[in-house]
Design an enzyme around this catalytic site. Structure first.
Site, mmCIF file in Angstrom:
data_model
loop_
_atom_site.group_PDB
_atom_site.id
_atom_site.type_symbol
_atom_site.label_atom_id
_atom_site.label_comp_id
_atom_site.label_asym_id
_atom_site.label_seq_id
_atom_site.Cartn_x
_atom_site.Cartn_y
_atom_site.Cartn_z
ATOM 1 N N GLU A 68 0.845 -1.192 0.000
ATOM 2 C CA GLU A 68 0.000 0.000 0.000
ATOM 3 C C GLU A 68 0.881 1.243 0.000
ATOM 4 O O GLU A 68 1.077 1.871 1.028
ATOM 5 C CB GLU A 68 -0.939 0.026 1.220
ATOM 6 C CG GLU A 68 -2.218 -0.769 1.052
ATOM 7 C CD GLU A 68 -2.058 -2.241 1.428
ATOM 8 O OE1 GLU A 68 -3.015 -2.993 1.225
ATOM 9 O OE2 GLU A 68 -0.983 -2.626 1.888
ATOM 10 N N SER A 69 1.462 1.543 -1.142
ATOM 11 C CA SER A 69 2.217 2.786 -1.410
ATOM 12 C C SER A 69 3.729 2.707 -1.189
ATOM 13 O O SER A 69 4.351 1.783 -1.683
ATOM 14 C CB SER A 69 1.579 3.988 -0.720
ATOM 15 O OG SER A 69 0.233 4.133 -1.164
ATOM 16 N N HIS A 118 1.093 6.318 -7.607
ATOM 17 C CA HIS A 118 0.238 5.215 -7.165
ATOM 18 C C HIS A 118 -1.109 5.330 -7.867
ATOM 19 O O HIS A 118 -1.654 6.429 -7.984
ATOM 20 C CB HIS A 118 0.056 5.247 -5.642
ATOM 21 C CG HIS A 118 1.360 5.147 -4.916
ATOM 22 N ND1 HIS A 118 2.059 3.972 -4.806
ATOM 23 C CD2 HIS A 118 2.117 6.095 -4.315
ATOM 24 C CE1 HIS A 118 3.184 4.194 -4.156
ATOM 25 N NE2 HIS A 118 3.249 5.475 -3.855
ATOM 26 N N SER A 153 2.128 0.831 -8.602
ATOM 27 C CA SER A 153 2.942 1.717 -7.763
ATOM 28 C C SER A 153 4.327 1.859 -8.359
ATOM 29 O O SER A 153 4.867 0.910 -8.950
ATOM 30 C CB SER A 153 3.061 1.169 -6.338
ATOM 31 O OG SER A 153 1.867 1.341 -5.620
ATOM 32 N N CYS A 202 -1.917 3.831 1.614
ATOM 33 C CA CYS A 202 -3.308 4.013 1.199
ATOM 34 C C CYS A 202 -4.179 2.919 1.812
ATOM 35 O O CYS A 202 -3.780 2.262 2.768
ATOM 36 C CB CYS A 202 -3.397 4.006 -0.325
ATOM 37 S SG CYS A 202 -2.684 2.508 -1.072
ATOM 38 N N GLU A 242 -9.935 1.415 -10.659
ATOM 39 C CA GLU A 242 -11.317 0.936 -10.780
ATOM 40 C C GLU A 242 -12.310 2.075 -10.962
ATOM 41 O O GLU A 242 -12.279 3.068 -10.245
ATOM 42 C CB GLU A 242 -11.728 0.112 -9.553
ATOM 43 C CG GLU A 242 -10.976 -1.199 -9.409
ATOM 44 C CD GLU A 242 -9.842 -1.104 -8.403
ATOM 45 O OE1 GLU A 242 -9.666 -2.061 -7.638
ATOM 46 O OE2 GLU A 242 -9.135 -0.058 -8.386
#
Length: 343
Positions: free
Chosen positions: A63-64, A251, A238, A78, A255
């Site tokens: 996540e990032s 990043h 990322s 994130c 969707e």
């Protein structure tokens, strides 16, 4: 707008330390990988790829991103990660290396799915209370503010510093660096599709990431940078770029219904401003968002934000709002929002 989905908006934490031994110059980079992983486990993310040079180490996370310099750590996460849970363990690890926390900066945009966030990210008030409870008492100069805009998105800023850091910040020549954080939502659907992987493509996250970097034009944002990239399955991307002692990071949550992309970079206030504007334009063209915000942070007395609107507006965007304020241990923060012109 989707009722729920992946939260693209990141939380960003920057911790500055003092006391590094100039003889070794390694400072926080001496922190072993196991200890880093333990901190990230508390935050609820892991390392998926890494690269470094003589100046700093760069980690792409599930996540990032994470960047570790000798006297500075930047961690950006994130989703529903609990970023602020990294503060106390990182400060404790630094103490064992003879380093003292002297400055803290926490920033984030407005979450798309705020009700999905766990404590302490349940509200900005909770985040500020948590920070104040977990930061050392020597960081006595503090400020927290929500910078408003004409859209539903706001910019949340908390800074804290000790007396030494404050004195250093007052000398505009002591720190000539700036940070730019760009947040983009409602990405162009055709362009966002480039960040989806083909079913059973047989590729690793690294090889699929490299392909996305080339196909989307992200590699052209800074040709000099060494890029560490990763593509998630079935979608998402990322990238960390390292160019000397500077980083950049991208990043993407592609969707439809909650699409989001971010770009962050650092530079010097004495850099060629036209090059900076070209970089902004390249990034916006890659995603063509319906809405975007640009936050610039630099030492007081410098105006990195000037000209951002002139660079972005020719791309079909309109400046909606601008807010500015001064923060201890950070300097001047300017938050600008843009929206696509109606066709």
């Amino acid at each position: 707008m989707a009722v729920s989905g992946f939260e693209g908006f990141e939380k960003r934490l920057e911790l500055q330390f003092s006391g590094d031994d100039p003889a070794t110059g390694k400072g926080l980079r001496r922190l072993d990988f196991f200890s880093l992983e333990k901190v990230l486990h508390a935050v609820q993310c892991t390392v998926v790829s890494a690269v470094g040079n003589k100046y700093f180490d760069s980690y792409v996370l599930s996540e990032s991103s994470l960047f570790v310099y000798p006297t500075k750590i930047i961690i950006k996460t994130c989703g529903t990660t609990q970023l602020l849970k990294s503060v106390r363990p990182l400060v404790d690890h630094a103490i064992t290396m003879g380093l003292t926390l002297c400055g803290c900066r926490y920033t984030r945009g407005s979450f798309i799915f705020p009700n999905a966030q766990p404590y302490p990210h349940t509200s900005f008030k909770d985040e500020v209370i948590y920070l104040e409870e977990n930061l050392p008492k020597n960081l006595s100069y503090k400020k927290a503010k929500v910078m408003n805009s004409k859209s539903c998105y706001k910019w949340h800023v908390f800074t804290a510093g000790d007396e030494g850091h404050m004195l250093a910040m007052e000398d505009a020549h002591a720190d000539d660096s700036y940070t730019v954080e760009i947040c983009m939502t409602e990405l162009d659907r055709v362009l966002a599709k480039k960040f989806f992987r083909r079913f059973n493509d047989g590729k690793t996250g690294d090889s699929a990431g490299k392909e996305m970097t080339d196909v989307t034009g992200i590699r052209d944002v800074n040709r000099k940078a060494l890029i560490c990239d990763y593509a998630f399955d079935p979608c998402g991307y990322s990238m960390n770029g390292i160019d000397g002692n500077r980083y950049s990071t991208v990043h993407v949550t592609p969707e439809d219904g909650f699409s989001y992309a971010s770009f962050e970079c650092v530079g010097s206030v004495y850099d060629d401003r036209e090059e900076f504007f070209k970089t902004l334009q390249k990034v916006v063209k890659i995603f063509r968002p319906a809405k975007l915000s640009v936050s610039t942070t630099c030492a007081a007395g410098h105006e990195v934000w000037r000209g951002v609107g002139k660079a972005i507006e020719p791309l079909g965007m309109r400046l909606r709002s601008r807010a500015a304020d001064e923060f201890p241990a950070a300097g001047s923060v300017v938050f600008q929002t843009f929206a696509a012109r109606r066709k």
